[in-house]
Scaffold this motif. Structure first.
Motif, short mmCIF file in Angstrom:
data_model
loop_
_atom_site.label_atom_id
_atom_site.label_comp_id
_atom_site.label_asym_id
_atom_site.label_seq_id
_atom_site.Cartn_x
_atom_site.Cartn_y
_atom_site.Cartn_z
N PHE A 274 0.84 -1.20 0.00
CA PHE A 274 0.00 0.00 0.00
C PHE A 274 0.87 1.25 0.00
N GLY A 275 1.92 1.23 0.84
CA GLY A 275 2.82 2.38 0.93
C GLY A 275 3.49 2.67 -0.41
N VAL A 276 3.95 1.61 -1.08
CA VAL A 276 4.60 1.79 -2.39
C VAL A 276 3.60 2.35 -3.40
N GLN A 277 2.38 1.80 -3.39
CA GLN A 277 1.38 2.23 -4.38
C GLN A 277 1.05 3.73 -4.22
N VAL A 278 0.78 4.15 -2.98
CA VAL A 278 0.32 5.54 -2.81
C VAL A 278 1.46 6.55 -2.91
N THR A 279 2.68 6.14 -2.51
CA THR A 279 3.79 7.09 -2.63
C THR A 279 4.26 7.19 -4.08
N ALA A 280 4.29 6.04 -4.79
CA ALA A 280 4.72 6.07 -6.20
C ALA A 280 3.79 6.94 -7.03
N ALA A 281 2.52 6.94 -6.67
CA ALA A 281 1.56 7.76 -7.42
C ALA A 281 1.63 9.23 -7.00
N GLY A 282 2.42 9.50 -5.95
CA GLY A 282 2.57 10.89 -5.50
C GLY A 282 1.36 11.42 -4.75
N VAL A 283 0.49 10.53 -4.27
CA VAL A 283 -0.72 10.98 -3.58
C VAL A 283 -0.46 11.22 -2.09
N ILE A 284 0.38 10.36 -1.53
CA ILE A 284 0.72 10.47 -0.10
C ILE A 284 2.24 10.37 0.01
N SER A 285 2.82 11.16 0.92
CA SER A 285 4.29 11.11 1.08
C SER A 285 4.66 10.08 2.14
N ALA A 286 5.92 9.63 2.06
CA ALA A 286 6.42 8.67 3.06
C ALA A 286 6.35 9.30 4.45
N ALA A 287 6.59 10.61 4.53
CA ALA A 287 6.55 11.29 5.84
C ALA A 287 5.13 11.25 6.43
N GLU A 288 4.13 11.37 5.56
CA GLU A 288 2.75 11.32 6.07
C GLU A 288 2.43 9.93 6.63
N LEU A 289 2.93 8.90 5.94
CA LEU A 289 2.70 7.53 6.43
C LEU A 289 3.44 7.32 7.76
N GLN A 290 4.68 7.82 7.82
CA GLN A 290 5.46 7.64 9.06
C GLN A 290 4.83 8.37 10.24
N ALA A 291 4.21 9.50 9.96
CA ALA A 291 3.55 10.24 11.05
C ALA A 291 2.41 9.38 11.62
N ILE A 292 1.68 8.71 10.74
CA ILE A 292 0.59 7.83 11.21
C ILE A 292 1.19 6.67 12.01
N ASP A 293 2.29 6.12 11.52
CA ASP A 293 2.93 5.00 12.24
C ASP A 293 3.22 5.40 13.70
N GLN A 294 3.76 6.60 13.86
CA GLN A 294 4.11 7.06 15.22
C GLN A 294 2.87 7.25 16.07
#
Ligand SMILES: Cc1ncc(C[n+]2csc(CCOP(=O)(O)OP(=O)(O)O)c2C)c(N)n1
Ligand SMILES: [Mg+2]
Length: 326
Positions: A274-294
């Motif tokens: 999921f992370g690869v799909q949404v970041t590769a499409a430029g819709v969500i950044s890795a930083a946004e996902l990491q913020a949720i992880d925290q």
């Protein structure tokens, strides 16, 4: 930037948060169980998050689900409170069953979650009942039964498919095919390769999807849930998936091939995909996902602390919550 996905950015972030919450809930249980902090039996849903989340994203609180012995992911994605779940698993008051049921008996009728279930295949007949009630209410509600590949051979499950088809119920039967029933490989114990064929034997459509691909699940589930809501009757959805841990916590997993678990984590992790799909499409950044992880880690830590601090049920609690008054 255009969004190529069938969900808004906000909804995608919510789905990621749900999947990550399930994952961290399970990872934490794995650790706490091995420390001896948790009584009873625990079966972890880690690795299978995309299936529950992709399906439940289509549901409302009026829709009902019946879960399995591996039910934490179904509960979380249906909106059951993680603190109440953690308290239940720790056997404490304030849990969904006031600490008297444990992992395999988590239920929350207010969220349409009719219960995890220690009896394989027992949810399917319940879902026929819930779907029949939904049909009479005529508000477009649906009911969904989850079963594992092993439980899909239970008579109750097969009878329920037939009944749902005969009564044209707004029911959906999800087969979570993780390749094993305890230590028994699916192919050793199941006559047909394809659950689509099995569905056809009961006169209903069947779809097989890669259950580790959130978007594949979301799309297929959307189609058959909509069909059920519109009076088109039941369907079967097979999600091919992987489980990261043993059948139960403590399982030595000697039946796995060498390297199998490493391969699963490296190449079939639905959250990574999921992370690869949404970041590769430029819709969500890795930083946004990491913020949720925290944020999720903090939520789970808080749930564990609340569960540890909660009181145990007393002897007097044995006779409460036994009957329900309507
Ligand atoms: C009616 C019944 N028979 C046997 C069992 C023992 N049992 C518990 S889990 C399990 C395997 C289930 O496998 P599957 O349905 O594939 O689900 P998974 O554990 O892989 O998610 C078995 C045989 C049971 N709980 N209920
Ligand atoms: Mg299985």
């Amino acid at each position: 930037m255009t969004n190529p996905f069938p969900l808004s950015k906000d909804d995608l972030l919510k789905c990621y948060r749900t999947m990550r919450t399930i994952r961290e809930f399970e990872e934490r249980l794995h650790v706490d169980f091995s420390r001896g902090d948790i009584p009873g039996f625990v079966h972890l849903y880690a690795g299978e998050e995309a299936a529950a989340t992709g399906i439940m994203k289509h549901l409302n609180s009026g829709d009902r689900i019946a879960s399995t012995h591996r039910g934490h992911g179904h509960c979380i994605s249906k909106g059951v409170d993680v603190v109440a779940m953690m308290k239940e698993i720790y056997g404490k008051k304030g849990g969904t069953g006031n600490g008297k049921g444990g992992s395999m008996h988590i239920a929350d009728l207010s969220m349409g979650m009719m219960g995890a279930n220690g009896i394989l295949g027992a949810g399917a007949p319940l879902v026929c009942g819930a779907a029949l009630a939904a049909k009479f209410r005529n508000k477009g509600e649906v009911a969904i039964s989850f079963v594992g590949d092993g439980a899909s051979n239970q008579g109750t499950f097969l009878e329920s498919l037939n009944l749902a088809a005969v009564w044209n119920l707004p029911a959906l039967f999800v087969v979570e095919n993780n390749g094993y029933a305890e230590s028994t490989a699916r192919d050793y114990a199941t006559a047909v390769d394809s659950y689509v064929d099995r569905a056809a034997g009961f006169g209903m459509p069947g779809i097989t999807v890669d259950g580790t691909d959130f978007f594949a699940v979301y799309e297929a589930a959307g189609e058959i849930i909509q069909r059920a809501r519109e009076g088109g009757g039941p369907s079967l959805l097979e999600c091919k998936m992987v489980r990261f841990y043993g059948h139960f916590e403590g399982d030595a997993q000697t039946y796995r091939a060498t390297g199998e678990l490493d391969d699963i984590r490296a190449n079939h992790d639905c959250l990574k995909k999921f992370g690869v799909q949404v970041t590769a499409a430029g819709v969500i950044s890795a930083a946004e996902l990491q913020a949720i992880d925290q944020q999720v880690l903090a939520v789970i830590e808080d749930a564990v602390q609340q569960a540890k601090a909660a009181p145990l049920p007393t002897l007097a609690d044995l006779t409460t919550d036994v009957y329900i008054s309507y």
